[in-house]
Scaffold this active site. Structure first.
Site, PDB file in Angstrom:
ATOM      1  CE  LYS A  33      -0.759   0.534   5.003  1.00 55.12           C
ATOM      2  NZ  LYS A  33      -0.191   1.864   5.167  1.00 55.12           N
ATOM      3  CD  GLN A 250      -3.376  -5.391   8.437  1.00 57.76           C
ATOM      4  OE1 GLN A 250      -2.353  -5.280   9.100  1.00 57.76           O
ATOM      5  NE2 GLN A 250      -3.387  -5.207   7.136  1.00 57.76           N
TER       6      GLN A 250
END
Length: 747
Positions: A33, A250
């Site tokens: 990311k 997460q």
């Protein structure tokens, strides 16, 4: 012109090229990311010609912001005029420029936690609130919660009720806000809250920043709270060019205020949003990813996605169920030693492992003790990240100092450490004067503290505190040979006020510190089990040797120990996840709420995906925690992993249980009893045990009375007087301190 997107995969490239309109990048663990975000910014500036002035990128940590800025500059070759910073830094900059709208001058102060604590202490003094009973940290925790949820002092009573405690919190909160405004100051929560208030109060100011920031990017969007959500949404509403990056799988900080709904409902908040899923993983082997998915797929509140990799399947996850926590620690230390010393095979990677390639990730800090001891015995270097070594933790060292003083009242270092811990009204300057007097006299500091002439010259508050302190130590010193070490510890922990101090704080941190103190009882019980005649001197000698083991330099080759929460964002070639048992992981509190169990499951997912090549998951059939031993049930999360992904003796035990009917289709019956709350039980037993030594024990004895003592058994009173009771027990005559010894008459 550089091709910034050439090294991205198809999905990463799709995300980087979607510039206009709302975009949700669901970035799974290890999916690249950061590369995607930095390449997106470089592409916007260099290839599309977007003015850097019009871009805002917010992160959660200064480290993440610096990494993003550095990588953008490496790509573009220049320092860009982009706001790449944390939420708090961005809000601070805005308030410095326009905070006068809310009545603040531009040079307002920002109070750190120490400043906040001092302010609350002063407020408590003015309101005549006893800070021994109500710790300032407790008030600050409640105030922070209110600000995150935009609850004003005026609204507090209606929201939480009007009993004595809540009314007191409301008064402290109101006074705190009044003083902060008077001092032209803000705390960290205010930076977020006041920026949102500023935007709501002034359309002109809001429009100013909307005109500037045409493009808004948010990292770790799953961790945003309601204030951060409001800040981002208000800025992005005009141009609608908002890009958020995160992973709902997460989201493990709901206890800090993170609201998972922000990422789950992004498409409702921003119409026509494009969703790009980054599912290709560049970190872990196939089997590790499959195990992680087996667990997280059981969560109902999540976006549908599944990580995959072009890497090999790799080794299956090793699942071992050991006899107890000591054997669990021994097994993990042995595995690390085996792979480091060269006892490996082709399946292990055909190479010798460095110590730094191993990480032990546990659910609670209290678990670290057994691993630290097991690694030390094998001379395996280790370092604890995100926290202190077990015996270096403040609360453990404090109680060790209390015990040292009972053994040796001439220990001036121990006196200085705990004389005002918890608070007894004995200030630092008073202690310094007493130390000077002790040096002049050539006496120990404790001797000076017991000089009534000296104590009488101090303030009434300090004098009272010193008498309480010395009386506590003297009382237990008189009884140290007649009490088990565990009983002495319970008495000190409760009668000193230390346990109550932490309970009154009522914060996540104080709960963790209580867990560590209860775990210290396990250390004592283990030693008492090995030596029924264990003395305080013997116990303190052993602890001193353990505590003196040097911690290892962070730069050296060492095994890493840390909690699962601290491990987020990191990765290691080899990971051990111990304590996979119901009640420990998932923790017992998780079974009270569906969302609690789902957050624990996300934490398990985070732990599994920290491993690149090898993963071990272990549990103990019988575990002693906080001084109580219980048989355990393997973690619900282990039962959710596809058995085909597991290897090791834990798998064999599961097959055996299945053959005897303990399993249904490979999964244990769902209707299982709620895990036992060991911490609550341990605290209650500690208080009960301490009460037996402080008022509930009999004090009216005469010769001939038959009495009972928990250590010496039944006996006959020979005489009683001068604060001493003489008793003949089976093993001989004992002199016991009247009122301190846990002595009961037998009817």
């Amino acid at each position: 012109m550089k091709d910034y997107l050439k090294n991205l995969n198809d999905k990463q490239r799709e995300a980087a090229q979607h510039i206009e309109g709302p975009l949700l990048i669901l970035a799974g663990a290890g999916s690249g990311k950061t590369s995607t975000m930095t390449c997106r910014i470089a592409y916007m500036v260099d290839e599309l010609g977007i003015d850097p002035y019009n871009i805002l990128a917010v992160t959660f940590t200064n480290k993440a912001a610096k990494e993003m800025r550095d990588r953008v500059e490496q790509l573009t070759g220049e320092a860009l005029n982009i706001w790449i910073m944390t939420f708090h830094s961005a809000c601070l900059r805005i308030l410095r420029m326009d905070g006068d709208v809310l009545g603040y001058s531009r040079d307002f102060a920002v109070y750190d936690p120490t400043d906040q604590k001092t302010l609350v202490k002063n407020i408590c003094r003015d309101l005549q609130i006893d800070t021994k009973k109500f710790n300032p940290a407790y008030f600050l925790s409640r105030i922070s919660h209110c600000k995150e949820n935009r609850i004003s002092p005026r609204q507090y009573a209606a929201e939480f009720g009007t009993d004595f405690r809540e009314e007191m919190i409301q008064k402290v909160y109101a006074a705190y806000e009044e003083q902060m405004k008077k001092n032209n100051a803000m705390d960290f929560d205010d930076l977020l809250l006041n920026t949102v208030r500023l935007f709501e109060a002034s359309e002109t100011v809001l429009e100013k920043y909307r005109r500037r920031f045409h493009y808004v990017m948010v990292d770790e969007y799953q961790d945003t709270n309601q204030l951060q959500y409001a800040f981002v949404r208000m800025l992005a509403e005009k141009h609608n060019n908002i890009c958020v990056v995160g992973d709902d799988d997460q989201c493990i900080y709901q206890w800090r205020g993170a609201d998972i709904r922000n990422i789950l409902e992004f498409e409702k908040d921003f119409r026509d949003a494009r969703v790009v899923k980054l599912e290709q993983n560049y970190r872990s082997t196939g089997n590790i990813l499959a195990a992680a998915h087996s667990v997280i797929a059981h969560n109902a509140s999540r976006k549908s996605k599944k990580l995959w990799t072009e890497a090999d399947s790799g080794r299956r996850v090793t699942w071992c169920r050991l006899r107890d926590e000591r054997e669990e620690a021994w097994y993990i230390a042995s595995e690390i030693n085996r792979l480091h010393e060269g006892e490996y095979s082709a399946q292990d990677g055909s190479r010798r492992r460095k110590y730094s390639e191993f990480a032990i990730l546990y659910r609670t800090n209290a678990q670290s003790r057994t691993f630290e001891e097991a690694l030390s015995r094998r001379d395996i270097p280790y370092r604890v990240l995100g926290g202190l070594r077990y015996y270096d933790r403040k609360e453990v060292k404090d109680m060790m100092c209390y015990m040292r003083l009972v053994q040796n009242r001439a220990d001036d270092l121990a006196v200085v450490r705990v004389i005002n811990e918890p608070k007894r009204g004995i200030g630092g300057k008073t202690v310094e004067k007493l130390q000077t007097l002790a040096r002049v006299r050539g006496e120990s500091l404790f001797d000076v503290l017991t000089d009534e002439e000296v104590v009488g010259s101090l303030s009434a508050k300090a004098g009272k505190g010193i008498r309480e302190f010395t009386g506590l130590i003297d009382g237990f010193a008189a009884e140290k040979d007649n009490l088990r070490v565990s009983d002495l510890y319970d008495g000190l922990l409760v009668q000193s006020g230390y346990l109550k101090m932490l309970e009154d704080q009522n914060t996540i941190e104080s709960e963790s510190r209580i867990e560590n103190l209860m775990e210290f009882k396990s250390v004592i019980y283990d030693d008492e089990a090995e030596n029924e005649e264990l003395t305080l001197a013997e116990f303190m000698e052993k602890i001193a040797l353990l505590a003196d083991i040097d911690n290892h330099d962070p730069g050296e080759d060492a095994v890493v120990l840390m909690t699962l929460h601290s491990a987020k964002g990191l990765e290691f070639p080899c990971v051990f996840m111990p304590g996979m048992e119901d009640g420990l992981f998932p923790g017992w509190r998780a079974f009270d709420r569906v969302d609690g169990l789902e957050e624990e499951r996300r934490l398990c997912y985070v732990g599994i995906t920290r491993a690149r090549e090898r993963l071990w998951m272990t549990s103990a059939e019988m575990r002693t925690m906080y001084g109580k031993t219980d048989f355990t049930r393997e973690s619900q999360f282990m039962r959710e992993i596809d058995p085909r992904l597991l290897d090791g003796d834990g798998v064999q035990q599961e097959k055996k249980a299945k053959s005897t009917g303990a399993f249904t289709d490979g999964v244990r019956e769902k209707k299982a009893p709620r895990p036992f709350d060991q911490l609550k039980y341990a605290k209650q037993m500690t208080k009960t045990n301490a009460a037996a030594m402080s008022g509930s024990a009999d004090t009216d004895f005469k010769a001939g009375d038959v009495v009972s003592h928990p250590k010496f058994g039944d006996g006959e009173v020979l005489s009683c007087g001068g604060g001493i009771v003489r008793v003949r027990f089976e093993e001989g005559e004992k002199k016991l301190a009247l009122g301190m010894a846990p002595l009961k008459k037998k009817s």
